[in-house]
Design an enzyme around this catalytic site. Structure first.
Site, short mmCIF file in Angstrom:
data_model
loop_
_atom_site.label_atom_id
_atom_site.label_comp_id
_atom_site.label_asym_id
_atom_site.label_seq_id
_atom_site.Cartn_x
_atom_site.Cartn_y
_atom_site.Cartn_z
N GLN A 85 0.81 -1.23 0.00
CA GLN A 85 0.00 0.00 0.00
C GLN A 85 0.84 1.27 0.00
O GLN A 85 0.46 2.27 -0.61
CB GLN A 85 -0.98 -0.02 1.18
CG GLN A 85 -2.07 -1.08 0.97
CD GLN A 85 -3.06 -1.17 2.10
OE1 GLN A 85 -3.07 -0.36 3.01
NE2 GLN A 85 -3.92 -2.18 2.04
N HIS A 106 -8.20 -2.50 6.52
CA HIS A 106 -7.40 -2.83 7.70
C HIS A 106 -6.50 -1.62 7.94
O HIS A 106 -6.01 -1.02 6.98
CB HIS A 106 -6.60 -4.10 7.41
CG HIS A 106 -5.64 -4.51 8.51
ND1 HIS A 106 -5.96 -4.47 9.85
CD2 HIS A 106 -4.38 -4.99 8.44
CE1 HIS A 106 -4.93 -4.91 10.55
NE2 HIS A 106 -3.95 -5.22 9.73
N GLY A 132 -13.15 -12.16 2.00
CA GLY A 132 -13.89 -11.60 0.88
C GLY A 132 -14.94 -12.53 0.30
O GLY A 132 -16.03 -12.08 -0.05
N ASP A 189 -6.98 -6.78 15.41
CA ASP A 189 -6.97 -7.67 14.24
C ASP A 189 -5.67 -8.47 14.20
O ASP A 189 -5.68 -9.69 14.00
CB ASP A 189 -7.12 -6.82 12.97
CG ASP A 189 -7.39 -7.67 11.75
OD1 ASP A 189 -8.53 -8.19 11.64
OD2 ASP A 189 -6.50 -7.82 10.90
N GLU A 193 -5.44 -12.65 14.82
CA GLU A 193 -4.91 -13.62 13.85
C GLU A 193 -3.63 -14.29 14.35
O GLU A 193 -3.37 -15.44 14.02
CB GLU A 193 -4.72 -12.98 12.46
CG GLU A 193 -3.69 -11.89 12.38
CD GLU A 193 -3.91 -10.94 11.19
OE1 GLU A 193 -5.02 -10.92 10.63
OE2 GLU A 193 -2.97 -10.21 10.84
N GLU A 225 -9.28 -36.44 14.78
CA GLU A 225 -9.53 -35.96 16.12
C GLU A 225 -9.20 -34.47 16.28
O GLU A 225 -10.00 -33.71 16.83
CB GLU A 225 -8.68 -36.80 17.10
CG GLU A 225 -9.27 -37.00 18.43
CD GLU A 225 -10.77 -37.30 18.37
OE1 GLU A 225 -11.51 -36.43 18.83
OE2 GLU A 225 -11.18 -38.37 17.88
N GLU A 229 -12.39 -32.55 13.08
CA GLU A 229 -13.54 -32.28 13.94
C GLU A 229 -13.59 -30.85 14.47
O GLU A 229 -14.60 -30.43 15.04
CB GLU A 229 -13.55 -33.26 15.14
CG GLU A 229 -13.96 -34.65 14.73
CD GLU A 229 -14.44 -35.47 15.93
OE1 GLU A 229 -15.19 -34.91 16.76
OE2 GLU A 229 -14.05 -36.63 16.03
N SER A 250 -20.98 -34.03 24.47
CA SER A 250 -21.37 -34.93 25.57
C SER A 250 -20.94 -34.33 26.91
O SER A 250 -20.07 -33.45 26.97
CB SER A 250 -20.70 -36.28 25.38
OG SER A 250 -19.30 -36.15 25.60
P1 NAD Z 1 -5.27 -10.14 -1.58
O1 NAD Z 1 -3.88 -10.60 -1.35
O2 NAD Z 1 -6.35 -11.16 -1.65
O3 NAD Z 1 -5.40 -9.31 -2.91
C1 NAD Z 1 -4.43 -8.49 -3.35
C2 NAD Z 1 -4.78 -7.91 -4.71
O4 NAD Z 1 -4.04 -6.72 -4.82
C3 NAD Z 1 -4.36 -8.79 -5.87
O5 NAD Z 1 -5.47 -9.44 -6.41
C4 NAD Z 1 -3.83 -7.80 -6.87
O6 NAD Z 1 -4.86 -7.55 -7.77
C5 NAD Z 1 -3.64 -6.52 -6.13
N1 NAD Z 1 -2.28 -5.98 -6.12
C6 NAD Z 1 -1.18 -6.51 -5.56
N2 NAD Z 1 -0.13 -5.67 -5.72
C7 NAD Z 1 -0.60 -4.58 -6.38
C8 NAD Z 1 -0.04 -3.37 -6.84
N3 NAD Z 1 1.26 -3.11 -6.66
N4 NAD Z 1 -0.83 -2.48 -7.49
C9 NAD Z 1 -2.14 -2.74 -7.70
N5 NAD Z 1 -2.75 -3.86 -7.27
C10 NAD Z 1 -1.98 -4.77 -6.64
O7 NAD Z 1 -5.58 -9.04 -0.46
P2 NAD Z 1 -6.74 -9.08 0.64
O8 NAD Z 1 -6.53 -10.26 1.53
O9 NAD Z 1 -8.04 -8.85 -0.02
O10 NAD Z 1 -6.34 -7.80 1.51
C11 NAD Z 1 -6.68 -6.50 1.09
C12 NAD Z 1 -6.86 -5.63 2.32
O11 NAD Z 1 -7.99 -6.10 3.05
C13 NAD Z 1 -5.70 -5.67 3.30
O12 NAD Z 1 -5.56 -4.41 3.88
C14 NAD Z 1 -6.13 -6.70 4.33
O13 NAD Z 1 -5.51 -6.53 5.57
C15 NAD Z 1 -7.61 -6.37 4.39
N6 NAD Z 1 -8.47 -7.43 4.92
C16 NAD Z 1 -8.39 -8.69 4.40
C17 NAD Z 1 -9.22 -9.68 4.87
C18 NAD Z 1 -9.17 -11.08 4.31
O14 NAD Z 1 -9.88 -11.93 4.83
N7 NAD Z 1 -8.42 -11.39 3.27
C19 NAD Z 1 -10.17 -9.38 5.87
C20 NAD Z 1 -10.28 -8.06 6.33
C21 NAD Z 1 -9.42 -7.11 5.84
MG MG Z 2 -9.04 -9.95 10.57
#
Ligand code: NAD
Ligand code: MG
Length: 328
Positions: A85, A106, A132, A189, A193, A225, A229, A250
């Site tokens: 980012q 996030h 997602g 968060d 995790e 186990e 489960e 149980s």
């Molecule tokens: P991801 O790894 O699934 O997806 C990343 C996407 O970013 C890729 O599909 C690609 O298209 C793109 N990408 C990568 N490098 C790039 C660049 N340099 N320029 C442009 N696009 C680029 O990511 P995610 O898991 O969806 O996470 C995205 C955000 O959501 C994060 O901040 C993460 O912390 C947050 N988040 C994720 C989850 C989850 O369950 N995965 C849950 C809540 C929040």
């Molecule tokens: Mg989370």
């Protein structure tokens, strides 16, 4: 606690304006498709040579390079991996309209000052409490995944309203949107995790498997186990908390839970949780993770390979291959 629902949402300020989604992975795809189906004007920003470009187009979305995609947007959502980012922000910031909103799923990049947002921009967070795929599926079924909302900068005076409109667009307001801060979302968060959801749970499973196998029990029986489960228990907890689990297991299992659980998660484990949290709060975890990325992720790969080569993975793959209902 402040919780918002659909009746608190006013989408009027956002309806005819563009929302740009940067990234098309787990969250990006779900947010883009849900917002589009909710009637918003969505543009996806991706690298032309990236794997997601064709996928987003096939899903019927407008796709452009990030720097073109952010032009004219009322909201720019950063839904790429947290570690990219900073560079992505630097490459698009000059093209973002004055007074627009930066939106995150996030708080990592903003909270740990990887990104120091331009002073004219609103900055907010809508963090779905689920992956997602679930955000998309729940939306399609008329439900939603609960979200957290936080406002880091409110220059326009509209930041909360805009963020809630976005949350509503992805279906989150149907399940409730709880107000938090970037610090609370980011720290809880990461802690969740690390200590419980991913780190704590997988180590518990593997340690249980090793204990049984080292004692001479069959690996297949141990796998059922301690890994297979687990889903049944987690589903009960998810649906109805400790009470529902206790209702369905149980009496023998319940008694074992009550007397033995605290011996596993004992004072030492609780002290470890406290130090994990302290290292998240003081920035040690973030610093190490950023340095690991900058070094090309050598430790990440080494540890990941060791995880994936554990014997439980081989036994598990064989057994799962025999349960055809798991392949669907
Ligand atoms: P991801 O790894 O699934 O997806 C990343 C996407 O970013 C890729 O599909 C690609 O298209 C793109 N990408 C990568 N490098 C790039 C660049 N340099 N320029 C442009 N696009 C680029 O990511 P995610 O898991 O969806 O996470 C995205 C955000 O959501 C994060 O901040 C993460 O912390 C947050 N988040 C994720 C989850 C989850 O369950 N995965 C849950 C809540 C929040
Ligand atoms: Mg989370």
């Amino acid at each position: 606690m402040q919780m918002y629902s659909e009746s608190d949402v006013d989408t009027s300020t956002l309806l005819d304006r563009q929302i740009t989604i940067l990234g098309y992975g787990s969250q990006g795809r779900a947010h883009a498709l849900n917002l589009k189906d909710s009637g918003f004007d969505v543009v996806v920003g991706l690298r032309r040579d990236g794997a997601s470009w064709a996928k987003a187009e096939a899903d019927g979305l407008k796709v452009m390079e990030p720097v073109d995609a952010v032009r004219g947007a009322a909201i720019v959502a950063f839904l790429t991996p947290d570690m990219v980012q900073k560079a992505l922000y630097a490459s698009v910031i000059d093209a973002i309209d004055e007074g627009a909103m930066l939106l995150f799923a996030h708080g990592f990049a903003v909270h740990f000052k990887q990104i120091e947002p331009r002073a004219d921009l609103d900055v907010a967070l809508i963090a779905p409490k689920g992956p997602g795929g679930l955000v998309r599926r729940q939306y399609e079924e008329g439900h939603g995944v609960p979200c957290l909302v936080a406002v880091h900068a409110d220059v326009t005076g509209n930041a909360l309203k805009m963020a809630l409109a976005y949350a509503s667009g992805i279906g989150g307001a149907r399940a409730g949107v709880i107000e938090t801060t970037f610090a609370e979302e980011t720290e809880t968060d990461l802690f969740g995790e690390q200590a419980v959801l991913c780190g704590g749970t997988t180590e518990l499973i593997v340690a249980g498997f090793e204990t049984l196998v080292e004692a001479g029990y069959q690996p297949e029986v141990a796998y059922y186990e301690v890994m297979h489960e687990l889903k049944l228990i987690v589903d009960l907890l998810h649906e109805g908390g400790l009470r529902k689990m206790h209702k369905f297991i149980s009496d023998t299992a319940a008694w074992g839970d009550l007397v033995s659980g605290p011996r596993v998660v004992d004072d030492r484990a609780r002290a470890a949780m406290k130090s994990i949290l302290a290292e998240i709060q003081d920035g040690t975890f973030a610093r190490n993770w950023i340095a690991e990325n900058e070094a090309g992720m050598p430790e990440f790969r080494k540890k990941m390979n060791a995880d994936l080569e554990h014997p439980i993975e081989k036994v598990g793959a064989d057994l799962r291959g025999r349960m055809d209902w798991l392949q669907e």
